[in-house]
Scaffold this motif. Structure first.
Motif, short mmCIF file in Angstrom:
data_model
loop_
_atom_site.label_atom_id
_atom_site.label_comp_id
_atom_site.label_asym_id
_atom_site.label_seq_id
_atom_site.Cartn_x
_atom_site.Cartn_y
_atom_site.Cartn_z
N ALA A 4 19.78 8.50 70.79
CA ALA A 4 20.73 8.93 69.74
C ALA A 4 20.41 8.16 68.47
O ALA A 4 20.06 6.98 68.51
CB ALA A 4 22.16 8.65 70.17
N GLY A 5 20.53 8.85 67.31
CA GLY A 5 20.24 8.19 66.04
C GLY A 5 18.85 7.59 66.09
O GLY A 5 17.89 8.24 66.48
N LYS A 6 18.73 6.31 65.76
CA LYS A 6 17.41 5.67 65.76
C LYS A 6 17.04 5.08 67.13
O LYS A 6 15.98 4.47 67.28
CB LYS A 6 17.38 4.57 64.69
CG LYS A 6 18.40 3.49 64.93
CD LYS A 6 18.46 2.42 63.84
CE LYS A 6 19.50 1.39 64.25
NZ LYS A 6 19.94 0.47 63.26
N GLU A 8 15.64 3.35 75.99
CA GLU A 8 15.52 1.92 76.20
C GLU A 8 16.30 1.12 75.17
O GLU A 8 16.92 0.11 75.50
CB GLU A 8 14.07 1.53 76.07
CG GLU A 8 13.47 1.17 77.37
CD GLU A 8 12.00 0.99 77.16
OE1 GLU A 8 11.27 1.92 77.54
OE2 GLU A 8 11.60 -0.03 76.57
N ALA A 9 16.26 1.56 73.92
CA ALA A 9 17.00 0.85 72.87
C ALA A 9 18.51 0.94 73.14
O ALA A 9 19.25 -0.02 72.89
CB ALA A 9 16.65 1.42 71.50
N ILE A 10 18.96 2.07 73.68
CA ILE A 10 20.38 2.18 74.03
C ILE A 10 20.71 1.16 75.12
O ILE A 10 21.71 0.44 75.03
CB ILE A 10 20.72 3.61 74.51
CG1 ILE A 10 20.74 4.56 73.30
CG2 ILE A 10 22.06 3.65 75.25
CD1 ILE A 10 20.93 6.02 73.68
N SER A 11 19.86 1.10 76.13
CA SER A 11 20.07 0.13 77.21
C SER A 11 20.06 -1.30 76.66
O SER A 11 20.91 -2.12 77.01
CB SER A 11 19.00 0.35 78.27
OG SER A 11 18.94 -0.73 79.14
N ASP A 12 19.11 -1.60 75.77
CA ASP A 12 19.06 -2.93 75.16
C ASP A 12 20.33 -3.23 74.37
O ASP A 12 20.87 -4.34 74.43
CB ASP A 12 17.86 -3.04 74.22
CG ASP A 12 16.55 -3.19 74.98
OD1 ASP A 12 16.60 -3.46 76.20
OD2 ASP A 12 15.49 -3.04 74.36
N GLN A 13 20.80 -2.23 73.61
CA GLN A 13 22.02 -2.41 72.82
C GLN A 13 23.21 -2.75 73.73
O GLN A 13 24.02 -3.61 73.42
CB GLN A 13 22.36 -1.13 72.06
CG GLN A 13 21.56 -0.93 70.80
CD GLN A 13 21.97 -1.94 69.73
OE1 GLN A 13 21.26 -2.90 69.47
NE2 GLN A 13 23.15 -1.74 69.15
N MET A 14 23.28 -2.04 74.85
CA MET A 14 24.39 -2.30 75.77
C MET A 14 24.31 -3.71 76.32
O MET A 14 25.32 -4.40 76.44
CB MET A 14 24.37 -1.27 76.91
CG MET A 14 24.77 0.12 76.47
SD MET A 14 25.36 1.07 77.91
CE MET A 14 24.32 2.48 77.84
N VAL A 15 23.08 -4.16 76.67
CA VAL A 15 22.93 -5.53 77.17
C VAL A 15 23.35 -6.51 76.08
O VAL A 15 24.08 -7.47 76.32
CB VAL A 15 21.46 -5.79 77.60
CG1 VAL A 15 21.24 -7.27 77.88
CG2 VAL A 15 21.11 -4.97 78.82
N ALA A 21 28.86 4.28 71.19
CA ALA A 21 29.25 5.48 71.95
C ALA A 21 29.42 6.69 71.02
O ALA A 21 29.02 7.81 71.36
CB ALA A 21 30.53 5.22 72.73
N LEU A 22 29.97 6.45 69.84
CA LEU A 22 30.16 7.56 68.88
C LEU A 22 28.83 8.08 68.37
O LEU A 22 28.66 9.29 68.18
CB LEU A 22 31.05 7.10 67.72
CG LEU A 22 32.53 6.86 68.09
CD1 LEU A 22 33.26 6.13 66.96
CD2 LEU A 22 33.23 8.18 68.40
N THR A 23 27.88 7.17 68.14
CA THR A 23 26.54 7.61 67.76
C THR A 23 25.92 8.47 68.86
O THR A 23 25.33 9.53 68.60
CB THR A 23 25.64 6.39 67.49
OG1 THR A 23 26.22 5.61 66.45
CG2 THR A 23 24.23 6.82 67.07
N MET A 24 26.08 8.02 70.12
CA MET A 24 25.52 8.78 71.24
C MET A 24 26.17 10.16 71.34
O MET A 24 25.50 11.15 71.64
CB MET A 24 25.71 7.98 72.54
CG MET A 24 24.90 6.69 72.57
SD MET A 24 25.45 5.51 73.86
CE MET A 24 24.68 6.21 75.32
N LEU A 25 27.47 10.23 71.07
CA LEU A 25 28.19 11.51 71.16
C LEU A 25 27.84 12.46 70.02
O LEU A 25 27.82 13.68 70.21
CB LEU A 25 29.70 11.26 71.12
CG LEU A 25 30.40 10.87 72.42
CD1 LEU A 25 31.78 10.33 72.12
CD2 LEU A 25 30.49 12.07 73.37
N THR A 26 27.61 11.91 68.82
CA THR A 26 27.51 12.79 67.65
C THR A 26 26.09 12.95 67.12
O THR A 26 25.84 13.87 66.35
CB THR A 26 28.40 12.26 66.50
OG1 THR A 26 27.98 10.93 66.16
CG2 THR A 26 29.86 12.24 66.90
#
Lengths: 443, 443
Positions: B77-79, B83-90, B123-128
């Motif tokens: 999502a977005g940029k 993997e970057a999403i997973s890293d962000q969550m960590v 989460a909003l970035t992932m949704l939109t």
């Protein structure tokens, strides 16, 4: 050093966060003690009991008896059959479960606070007056044999089991259950195991949730009066890892192999354990952002993931690296892992890696406390690892205080002269094993 | 009546128990509202968002698109890539997950309280702003097809899918995904679905844990500014069950058949729902101690278990009875279930059964609140079912107030003139189907 001391101080002043308020107390009664944390938000209590011993108490040839005992305790006790136990749990709004672990035999109880004493009584009946009916024994053994047959086809189970047998041949860890040992187990084996295991001298306790210290002491009194005292386990029985430098094959006709590399690690009570923990996070413990994932997956596409972990127990300590990859890429990936290890051992880690690792480890720490069950588990972990009862307050400061020099020191100690025991299950190409197993020999 | 009023009063005075202290507030900001419960014991927050609609919003022929969307939102999502999403969550010590349910599209966020706003932004970035890369789409569709192929071999999945198609042919519930519908899904189908679904007019929110009302309002403001307003779902779209009295076969060459019997049930907002819930607990919802288990398993050994459940949704309502048994015993077990139902419909239940059911249901109620995640889920359930925000205080009194006459009334309404739709998957003996399916037609 000044910076990390200041951060440490801040962390000490604002324990988990400004708003958190988890207090831990130690209570004693009738020769037993427990760690407890009160939280009256909802009327639910979680309790853990761990009897020191677990699979370490299993005699040679009787492998599997600890698991068998943990399953059979659910099948009937005193005047209750399996269904009556289930009905009792529904009636008390309680859940009771048992599990046989490497280092201990574990009991977990969750119930509404009003029914906790009755739930504890039920669990004690299950522990001390099990029915152990022959038909339940036979059926449970069949289930265990079916589970072993499944593991005989699973490359990861095969690799880790072969690793344990090679690295720790004279330790309970290297003596896992086999079809032969399980088939031979009898009712009197289970009785003998439970007699050795269920003793108050071996018992650690923890509680969290809606109960006060007086109620917690009542629970201790009930437990103390129901259990024989027995003998504590011997303090220490440490065994070095064997098989350094060996290459072990578990032959399996599959397109993808699983590889495990193992070197000696650190015991949990080692002063350097936390530094090793942070180092491992950077090496291969941090999921998508570790050095191993970066080199093996990102840069070379050799495997979907690669990871490492520290495996301390009461009698052994290891550091393991593992990945699964196609048969023709196994040895390439092994070489990449060795290069990663050599670099960390020689140069340590970067400031940025250390900063990121600390941020991740300290930031996620509160997630370990978001239910009564998790808090009771944490309080049990403190006792098993001989950590202070305010560890949830000091731990993040201890992580922050770890320096690049600390990492370099433990990296050199654990990863310098890296000559791992390498186990591969599958059909790896260009692999020259010094020893071979097949599933029939392992299980 | 006097007795139950007194018990009700006691329950009102001592909500869950004397020591419990769960307060629920409603907050509003920028056109959005949420239910929240504060608990500052540990610095962790759980948040739920449910967009009304779910599978009801899926156009005909596009079945599977809601699930596909929920999987693809994790892939970039977005940029950020996966993997970057997973890293962000960590990095945020946060966990974000999506699921497509029958009545809603659900978002679940857990994080340390300091990072909750950033986790919501992610989460909003992932949704939109989902990436929806073609290669992720293709891979995810393959995974969904593999899952469908597994269900084509599973008697229980086949039985419930055939039931849905027969009972609700014109409702989203009867239009489950098939290999054909999944194969045809495109990126623009996913985009169209998300455009219809991710709208603030469809959104319900709940939060629990370490945050105050001001912080909760900040979250609402962030959500409101990120989402298009859109349109609320139509209030009601109720469909009756079809196929009463029919016998449906899903032919499968297996030694054991699964049978499901279905009759119309009650919507969650029906005044009699709670009475039906207690009745169902006695009929077949109470595990080992229900009438169906007692007659089918205990007295006759026809099946390992037999159970019943109420299945209310936004557009349908059913009461289902199901069990698995050997092919030559199916029709015997069906007859026993019919006899049990007839007895309850005619005579209601005994005083003892009612007392036991109330004790079990009220006693176990607090276990639904033993973590922030469960509390956030409960607060979401209140909104979905239009229940008052002090329901955790009044609910046990409402259960206590149900009388034998109430049970008799709903039993007569739901189970009188019992003429169920009966679906059997397997090779039942002595079964005369009025309709037959095979797995190829269902999936």
């Amino acid at each position: 050093m000044i910076k990390s001391t200041i951060i440490g101080l801040v962390a000490l002043l604002f324990p988990i966060s400004e708003s958190a308020s988890m207090d831990v107390h130690k209570i004693k009664q009738d020769g037993l003690s427990a760690l407890m944390s009160e939280d009256h938000t909802v009327p639910v209590v979680s309790l853990r009991m761990v009897f020191d011993g677990g699979k370490r108490l299993v005699p040679e040839g009787k492998e599997g008896v600890a698991q068998l005992a943990s399953y059979l305790l659910m099948e009937g006790a005193g005047k209750f059959d399996a269904e009556a136990i289930s009905d009792q749990m529904v009636e008390l709004a309680a859940n009771i479960s048992f599990s046989a672990e490497r280092d201990g035999f574990s009991v977990s109880i969750t119930s509404v606070s009003d029914a906790m004493l009755e739930a504890v009584d039920l669990a004690l009946t299950m522990l001390t007056k099990p029915t152990l009916a022959e038909e339940d024994l036979a059926r449970t053994k069949q289930q265990m044999l079916a589970s072993i047959r499944r593991r005989m086809n699973d490359p990861q189970s095969l690799a880790f089991a072969a690793l344990a047998r090679t690295a720790y041949p004279n330790v309970s860890q290297g003596r896992g259950e086999t079809r032969g040992s399980v088939e031979g187990l009898t009712k009197s084996d289970v009785e003998a195991y439970l007699k050795d295991q269920v003793q108050s001298a071996k018992l650690l306790l923890s509680m969290a949730g809606d109960l006060d210290q007086e109620q917690a002491r009542q629970i201790l009194a009930r437990v103390a009066s129901a259990l024989p005292e027995g003998q504590p386990m011997p303090k220490k029985d440490f065994h070095d890892m064997s098989g350094q430098g060996q290459q072990v094959l578990v032959s399996q006709d599959v397109p993808q192999s699983t590889a495990v590399m193992a070197v000696p690690g650190l015991l949990r009570e080692d002063d350097d354990f936390l530094a090793a923990y942070v180092m491992n996070h950077i090496l291969g413990g941090g999921g998508f952002s570790s050095r191993l994932t970066d080199e093996i997956r990102e840069k070379r596409g050799l495997a979907y993931s690669a990871a490492s972990f520290l495996a301390p127990s009461r009698e052994t300590a290891g550091l393991m690296i593992y990945f699964a990859t196609r048969n023709d890429a196994v040895m390439d990936a092994v070489q990449v892992a060795k290069d990663v290890v050599a670099d960390v051992a020689q140069h340590g880690v970067t400031e940025d890696e250390l900063r990121d690792a600390k941020d991740n480890l300290t930031g996620s720490y509160p997630l370990r406390f978001d239910s009564n069950g998790k808090i009771a588990g944490h309080l049990m972990g403190l006792q098993i690892s001989n950590l202070p009862m305010d560890y949830h307050i000091t731990r993040n400061a201890l992580v922050e205080a770890i320096t690049g020099e600390d990492i370099k020191r433990v990296a050199k100690k654990l990863l310098g002269d890296f000559d791992p025991l390498l186990v591969v299950s599958g059909s790896p190409e260009n692999f020259a094993p010094s020893q071979s197993w097949d599933g029939e020999q392992i299980f």
